[in-house]
Design an enzyme around this catalytic site. Structure first.
Site, PDB file in Angstrom:
ATOM      1  N   ASN A  46       0.658  -1.013  -0.193  1.00  0.00           N
ATOM      2  CA  ASN A  46       0.111  -0.333   0.298  1.00  0.00           C
ATOM      3  C   ASN A  46       0.780   1.015   0.109  1.00  0.00           C
ATOM      4  O   ASN A  46       2.231   1.439   0.755  1.00  0.00           O
ATOM      5  CB  ASN A  46      -0.526  -0.174   1.201  1.00  0.00           C
ATOM      6  CG  ASN A  46      -0.338  -0.162   2.615  1.00  0.00           C
ATOM      7  OD1 ASN A  46       0.454  -0.958   2.492  1.00  0.00           O
ATOM      8  ND2 ASN A  46      -1.144   0.767   3.753  1.00  0.00           N
ATOM      9  N   ILE A  47       0.363   2.095  -0.947  1.00  0.00           N
ATOM     10  CA  ILE A  47       1.107   3.329  -1.183  1.00  0.00           C
ATOM     11  C   ILE A  47       0.042   4.526  -0.834  1.00  0.00           C
ATOM     12  O   ILE A  47      -1.030   4.606  -1.653  1.00  0.00           O
ATOM     13  CB  ILE A  47       1.716   3.574  -2.819  1.00  0.00           C
ATOM     14  CG1 ILE A  47       3.056   2.411  -2.668  1.00  0.00           C
ATOM     15  CG2 ILE A  47       2.843   4.545  -2.773  1.00  0.00           C
ATOM     16  CD1 ILE A  47       3.572   1.716  -3.844  1.00  0.00           C
ATOM     17  N   GLU A  48       0.388   4.996   0.024  1.00  0.00           N
ATOM     18  CA  GLU A  48      -0.704   6.355   1.090  1.00  0.00           C
ATOM     19  C   GLU A  48       0.431   7.400   0.775  1.00  0.00           C
ATOM     20  O   GLU A  48       1.143   8.310  -0.298  1.00  0.00           O
ATOM     21  CB  GLU A  48      -1.177   6.443   2.322  1.00  0.00           C
ATOM     22  CG  GLU A  48      -0.839   4.850   2.965  1.00  0.00           C
ATOM     23  CD  GLU A  48      -1.755   5.132   4.550  1.00  0.00           C
ATOM     24  OE1 GLU A  48      -1.018   5.773   5.207  1.00  0.00           O
ATOM     25  OE2 GLU A  48      -2.410   4.078   4.766  1.00  0.00           O
ATOM     26  N   CYS A  57      -3.993   0.271  -2.705  1.00  0.00           N
ATOM     27  CA  CYS A  57      -4.130  -1.225  -2.029  1.00  0.00           C
ATOM     28  C   CYS A  57      -2.623  -1.703  -2.304  1.00  0.00           C
ATOM     29  O   CYS A  57      -2.484  -1.807  -3.613  1.00  0.00           O
ATOM     30  CB  CYS A  57      -5.405  -1.758  -2.074  1.00  0.00           C
ATOM     31  SG  CYS A  57      -6.451  -0.738  -0.835  1.00  0.00           S
ATOM     32  N   GLU A  59      -2.746  -5.051  -3.162  1.00  0.00           N
ATOM     33  CA  GLU A  59      -3.509  -5.892  -3.993  1.00  0.00           C
ATOM     34  C   GLU A  59      -3.237  -5.373  -5.564  1.00  0.00           C
ATOM     35  O   GLU A  59      -3.113  -5.404  -6.277  1.00  0.00           O
ATOM     36  CB  GLU A  59      -4.876  -6.620  -4.084  1.00  0.00           C
ATOM     37  CG  GLU A  59      -4.923  -6.843  -2.529  1.00  0.00           C
ATOM     38  CD  GLU A  59      -5.388  -5.710  -1.045  1.00  0.00           C
ATOM     39  OE1 GLU A  59      -4.770  -4.976  -1.630  1.00  0.00           O
ATOM     40  OE2 GLU A  59      -6.263  -6.696  -0.870  1.00  0.00           O
ATOM     41  N   CYS A  88     -10.388  -4.944   0.039  1.00  0.00           N
ATOM     42  CA  CYS A  88     -11.158  -4.451  -0.173  1.00  0.00           C
ATOM     43  C   CYS A  88     -12.166  -4.247  -1.025  1.00  0.00           C
ATOM     44  O   CYS A  88     -11.497  -5.235  -2.013  1.00  0.00           O
ATOM     45  CB  CYS A  88     -10.779  -2.623   0.158  1.00  0.00           C
ATOM     46  SG  CYS A  88      -9.739  -1.935  -1.525  1.00  0.00           S
ATOM     47  N   CYS A  91      -9.645  -3.635  -4.499  1.00  0.00           N
ATOM     48  CA  CYS A  91      -8.839  -4.074  -5.523  1.00  0.00           C
ATOM     49  C   CYS A  91     -10.355  -6.058  -5.811  1.00  0.00           C
ATOM     50  O   CYS A  91      -9.672  -6.232  -6.340  1.00  0.00           O
ATOM     51  CB  CYS A  91      -8.383  -4.543  -3.144  1.00  0.00           C
ATOM     52  SG  CYS A  91      -7.279  -3.106  -3.553  1.00  0.00           S
TER      53      CYS A  91
HETATM   54  N1  THU Z   1      -5.470  -1.486   2.074  1.00  0.00           N
HETATM   55  C1  THU Z   1      -4.975  -2.216   1.484  1.00  0.00           C
HETATM   56  O1  THU Z   1      -3.692  -2.177   0.697  1.00  0.00           O
HETATM   57  N2  THU Z   1      -5.580  -3.892   1.173  1.00  0.00           N
HETATM   58  C2  THU Z   1      -6.716  -4.007   1.082  1.00  0.00           C
HETATM   59  O2  THU Z   1      -7.287  -4.658   0.784  1.00  0.00           O
HETATM   60  C3  THU Z   1      -7.103  -3.115   2.940  1.00  0.00           C
HETATM   61  C4  THU Z   1      -6.563  -1.473   3.005  1.00  0.00           C
HETATM   62  C5  THU Z   1      -4.534  -0.276   2.336  1.00  0.00           C
HETATM   63  C6  THU Z   1      -5.412   1.126   1.967  1.00  0.00           C
HETATM   64  C7  THU Z   1      -4.665   1.947   3.549  1.00  0.00           C
HETATM   65  O3  THU Z   1      -3.210   2.273   2.475  1.00  0.00           O
HETATM   66  C8  THU Z   1      -4.413   1.120   4.145  1.00  0.00           C
HETATM   67  O4  THU Z   1      -5.104  -0.029   4.315  1.00  0.00           O
HETATM   68  C9  THU Z   1      -5.352   1.734   5.799  1.00  0.00           C
HETATM   69  O5  THU Z   1      -6.708   1.234   5.148  1.00  0.00           O
END
Ligand code: THU
Length: 134
Positions: A46-48, A57, A59, A88, A91
């Site tokens: 995940n890259i915010e 996300c 995936e 989520c 994804c």
């Molecule tokens: N996140 C994912 O990378 N994959 C998911 O399926 C659920 C959520 C990440 C998004 C965000 O960076 C962090 O988790 C919190 O929601």
């Protein structure tokens, strides 16, 4: 947990990748590793972003990396989160675009398998290209 060697390698790839997660806002590190039908492995994290909705996300990063290198059929995806959290909705929809039969293994930070499920079961009634045939 006894996983076949191919799945163990995928799990290890996902666990290794998790250190690259960029999650300074949620502090929820996620990683994924996907194996294509041709046997290649792509990882993602995940890259915010400070502008929150721009984050992506793990995936989708893994799948988009693969698609951008010519892969469109996927066999297995391993998802690693701290607590075994599930993919989520966005994804699930992206997974459904490419491989409804893909297996998804959901694993926690200790390597414990929480769930093994197909994309078809993660997203029943997925909207697909077929729905665009009018
Ligand atoms: N996140 C994912 O990378 N994959 C998911 O399926 C659920 C959520 C990440 C998004 C965000 O960076 C962090 O988790 C919190 O929601």
């Amino acid at each position: 947990m006894t996983l076949p060697p191919e799945d163990r390698a995928l799990l290890e790839a996902a666990r290794q990748a998790r250190r690259f997660s960029y999650a300074p806002y949620s502090r929820y590190a996620v990683s994924a590793a996907v194996r294509t039908a041709s046997g290649r492995v792509f990882t993602g994290v995940n890259i915010e972003n400070a502008a929150y909705p721009n984050g992506v996300c793990a995936e989708r990063v893994a799948i988009f990396k693969a698609v951008s290198e010519g892969e469109r059929r996927f066999e297995t995806l391993v998802l690693v989160t701290e607590n075994g959290g599930t993919p989520c909705g966005a994804c699930r929809q992206v997974m459904a675009e490419f491989s409804l039969d893909m297996r998804v293994l959901i694993v926690d930070a200790q390597g414990r398998l929480h769930q093994e499920i197909t994309v078809r079961d993660l997203l029943p009634g997925a909207f697909t290209a077929d729905d665009l045939q009018t």
